[in-house]
Design a protein around this motif. Structure first.
Motif, PDB file in Angstrom:
ATOM      1  N   HIS A  80       0.870  -1.178   0.000  1.00  0.00           N
ATOM      2  CA  HIS A  80       0.000   0.000   0.000  1.00  0.00           C
ATOM      3  C   HIS A  80       0.904   1.225   0.000  1.00  0.00           C
ATOM      4  CE1 HIS A  80      -2.746   3.104   1.446  1.00  0.00           C
ATOM      5  NE2 HIS A  80      -3.724   2.323   1.018  1.00  0.00           N
ATOM      6  N   PRO A  81       0.622   2.227  -0.836  1.00  0.00           N
ATOM      7  CA  PRO A  81       1.544   3.378  -0.947  1.00  0.00           C
ATOM      8  C   PRO A  81       1.884   4.025   0.381  1.00  0.00           C
ATOM      9  CG  PRO A  81      -0.122   3.455  -2.668  1.00  0.00           C
ATOM     10  CD  PRO A  81      -0.507   2.331  -1.771  1.00  0.00           C
ATOM     11  N   ALA A  82       0.898   4.185   1.247  1.00  0.00           N
ATOM     12  CA  ALA A  82       1.161   4.829   2.531  1.00  0.00           C
ATOM     13  C   ALA A  82       2.063   3.977   3.403  1.00  0.00           C
ATOM     14  CB  ALA A  82      -0.155   5.126   3.246  1.00  0.00           C
TER      15      ALA A  82
ATOM     16  N   GLY B 169       9.888  -1.211 -10.193  1.00  0.00           N
ATOM     17  CA  GLY B 169      10.145  -2.623 -10.463  1.00  0.00           C
ATOM     18  C   GLY B 169       9.304  -3.136 -11.624  1.00  0.00           C
ATOM     19  N   SER B 170       9.910  -3.987 -12.453  1.00  0.00           N
ATOM     20  CA  SER B 170       9.199  -4.563 -13.598  1.00  0.00           C
ATOM     21  C   SER B 170       8.612  -5.929 -13.282  1.00  0.00           C
ATOM     22  CB  SER B 170      10.139  -4.680 -14.802  1.00  0.00           C
ATOM     23  OG  SER B 170      11.272  -5.480 -14.474  1.00  0.00           O
ATOM     24  N   ASP B 171       8.984  -6.517 -12.150  1.00  0.00           N
ATOM     25  CA  ASP B 171       8.449  -7.818 -11.767  1.00  0.00           C
ATOM     26  C   ASP B 171       7.000  -7.688 -11.315  1.00  0.00           C
ATOM     27  OD1 ASP B 171      10.894  -9.023 -12.268  1.00  0.00           O
ATOM     28  OD2 ASP B 171      11.638  -8.631 -10.249  1.00  0.00           O
ATOM     29  N   PRO B 172       6.249  -8.804 -11.332  1.00  0.00           N
ATOM     30  CA  PRO B 172       4.862  -8.758 -10.846  1.00  0.00           C
ATOM     31  C   PRO B 172       4.790  -8.270  -9.405  1.00  0.00           C
ATOM     32  CG  PRO B 172       5.298 -10.818 -11.998  1.00  0.00           C
ATOM     33  CD  PRO B 172       6.619 -10.140 -11.853  1.00  0.00           C
ATOM     34  N   LYS B 173       3.732  -7.524  -9.100  1.00  0.00           N
ATOM     35  CA  LYS B 173       3.561  -6.944  -7.774  1.00  0.00           C
ATOM     36  C   LYS B 173       2.214  -7.360  -7.195  1.00  0.00           C
ATOM     37  CE  LYS B 173       5.898  -2.889  -9.639  1.00  0.00           C
ATOM     38  NZ  LYS B 173       5.736  -1.457 -10.008  1.00  0.00           N
ATOM     39  N   PRO B 174       2.106  -7.408  -5.885  1.00  0.00           N
ATOM     40  CA  PRO B 174       0.817  -7.762  -5.287  1.00  0.00           C
ATOM     41  C   PRO B 174      -0.230  -6.669  -5.446  1.00  0.00           C
ATOM     42  CG  PRO B 174       2.401  -7.156  -3.599  1.00  0.00           C
ATOM     43  CD  PRO B 174       3.159  -7.248  -4.883  1.00  0.00           C
ATOM     44  N   ARG B 175       0.219  -5.433  -5.647  1.00  0.00           N
ATOM     45  CA  ARG B 175      -0.701  -4.300  -5.811  1.00  0.00           C
ATOM     46  C   ARG B 175      -0.137  -3.369  -6.879  1.00  0.00           C
ATOM     47  NH1 ARG B 175      -4.236  -1.721  -2.047  1.00  0.00           N
ATOM     48  NH2 ARG B 175      -3.445  -3.090  -0.410  1.00  0.00           N
ATOM     49  N   GLU B 176      -0.874  -3.231  -7.979  1.00  0.00           N
ATOM     50  CA  GLU B 176      -0.406  -2.386  -9.080  1.00  0.00           C
ATOM     51  C   GLU B 176      -0.929  -0.964  -8.883  1.00  0.00           C
ATOM     52  OE1 GLU B 176       1.681  -2.812 -11.409  1.00  0.00           O
ATOM     53  OE2 GLU B 176       2.039  -4.978 -11.263  1.00  0.00           O
ATOM     54  N   ASN B 177      -0.041  -0.073  -8.506  1.00  0.00           N
ATOM     55  CA  ASN B 177      -0.404   1.323  -8.355  1.00  0.00           C
ATOM     56  C   ASN B 177      -0.122   2.076  -9.659  1.00  0.00           C
ATOM     57  OD1 ASN B 177      -1.066   1.176  -5.500  1.00  0.00           O
ATOM     58  ND2 ASN B 177       1.124   0.912  -5.151  1.00  0.00           N
ATOM     59  N   THR B 178      -0.926   3.076  -9.933  1.00  0.00           N
ATOM     60  CA  THR B 178      -0.748   3.839 -11.155  1.00  0.00           C
ATOM     61  C   THR B 178       0.550   4.645 -11.081  1.00  0.00           C
ATOM     62  OG1 THR B 178      -1.978   5.745 -10.288  1.00  0.00           O
ATOM     63  CG2 THR B 178      -3.242   4.021 -11.424  1.00  0.00           C
TER      64      THR B 178
ATOM     65  N   LEU C 233       6.243   9.524  -4.257  1.00  0.00           N
ATOM     66  CA  LEU C 233       7.680   9.791  -4.304  1.00  0.00           C
ATOM     67  C   LEU C 233       7.967  11.255  -3.993  1.00  0.00           C
ATOM     68  CD1 LEU C 233      10.565   8.787  -5.003  1.00  0.00           C
ATOM     69  CD2 LEU C 233      10.122   9.524  -7.339  1.00  0.00           C
ATOM     70  N   VAL C 234       7.194  12.152  -4.595  1.00  0.00           N
ATOM     71  CA  VAL C 234       7.378  13.586  -4.335  1.00  0.00           C
ATOM     72  C   VAL C 234       7.138  13.880  -2.857  1.00  0.00           C
ATOM     73  CG1 VAL C 234       6.474  15.874  -4.849  1.00  0.00           C
ATOM     74  CG2 VAL C 234       6.834  14.242  -6.701  1.00  0.00           C
ATOM     75  N   PHE C 235       6.156  13.213  -2.268  1.00  0.00           N
ATOM     76  CA  PHE C 235       5.876  13.413  -0.851  1.00  0.00           C
ATOM     77  C   PHE C 235       7.019  12.909   0.031  1.00  0.00           C
ATOM     78  CE2 PHE C 235       4.434  11.232   3.007  1.00  0.00           C
ATOM     79  CZ  PHE C 235       3.965  12.317   3.750  1.00  0.00           C
ATOM     80  N   SER C 236       7.628  11.797  -0.339  1.00  0.00           N
ATOM     81  CA  SER C 236       8.633  11.170   0.525  1.00  0.00           C
ATOM     82  C   SER C 236      10.026  11.768   0.372  1.00  0.00           C
ATOM     83  CB  SER C 236       8.710   9.661   0.235  1.00  0.00           C
ATOM     84  OG  SER C 236       9.168   9.413  -1.087  1.00  0.00           O
ATOM     85  N   MET C 237      10.302  12.403  -0.763  1.00  0.00           N
ATOM     86  CA  MET C 237      11.657  12.907  -1.007  1.00  0.00           C
ATOM     87  C   MET C 237      12.138  13.896   0.060  1.00  0.00           C
ATOM     88  SD  MET C 237      11.875  13.288  -5.177  1.00  0.00           S
ATOM     89  CE  MET C 237      13.503  14.040  -5.124  1.00  0.00           C
TER      90      MET C 237
END
Length: 207
Positions: A34-36, A85-94, A102-106
């Protein structure tokens, strides 16, 4: 005489591929992606391990150094797996959502190096004093240099990831525009016919 027997794997039994798929689709990994949650774990490990008593405990033992390295490695791997990452992910975020997080975390991530450079207290000073190095050392200056290295080394990969996500967003936007144009070309006759029928109904009602 040696007799060799070859066993055929049971197609109904899960293999390595199925175990990996099950792991990727696990509830735990979906929660971490989850992004958060992913952003928070990536940002907080630095602060928790360095500005709490945990750092004094970890730095005194070789096992503590190894644990810290593994924690940072796994934390960064999960974060960047989600981001680019290009590998399969459990949650595909846009792409746009990943770019926003990313802008928030930088700023929060890069502030850690600034925090070390402004810190007047030496982290784990007792441990470094007991090393008995044969040259004169200025621990506060070394810590300040370490903060600068942390800031520089942390900003470079984040900028690279930002550029990669931005290019992905532009590519995705172009693909959506092409798909829209293609649909418009494919349904041009239908749209024109529907438009003519609407005009005919308007004229009929007006008359």
């Amino acid at each position: 005489q040696m007799i060799l027997t070859v066993t055929t794997p049971n197609p109904e039994e899960p293999g390595l591929h199925e175990w990996v798929q099950a792991f990727i689709q696990s509830t735990t990994l979906k929660f971490l992606f989850h992004p958060a949650v992913n952003t928070i774990q990536f940002l907080t490990f630095f602060y928790v391990l360095y500005i709490t008593p945990w750092y004094d405990l970890m730095v005194k033992e070789h096992a503590g150094h190894l644990i810290m390295n593994w924690v940072f490695l796994l934390s960064g791997y999960i974060y960047y797996w989600d981001m680019i990452g290009s590998d399969p992910k459990p949650r595909e975020n846009t792409v746009l959502r990943r770019l926003a997080w990313l802008v928030f975390s930088m700023p929060v991530h890069l502030y850690f190096g600034v925090y070390l450079m402004q810190l007047s207290q030496i982290l784990a000073e007792d441990f470094y004093r007991t090393l008995g190095l044969p040259w004169d050392i200025d621990l506060l200056h070394d810590q300040d240099v370490g903060g600068g290295i942390a800031w520089a080394s942390g900003s470079f990969p984040l900028v690279v990831v930002f550029g990669a996500l931005f290019l992905q967003w532009l590519k995705e936007d172009r693909n959506e525009a092409k798909a829209y144009d293609q649909r418009a070309d494919d349904t041009e006759d239908e749209d024109l016919e529907a438009y003519n029928q609407m005009l005919a109904r308007m004229n009929k009602n007006g008359s």
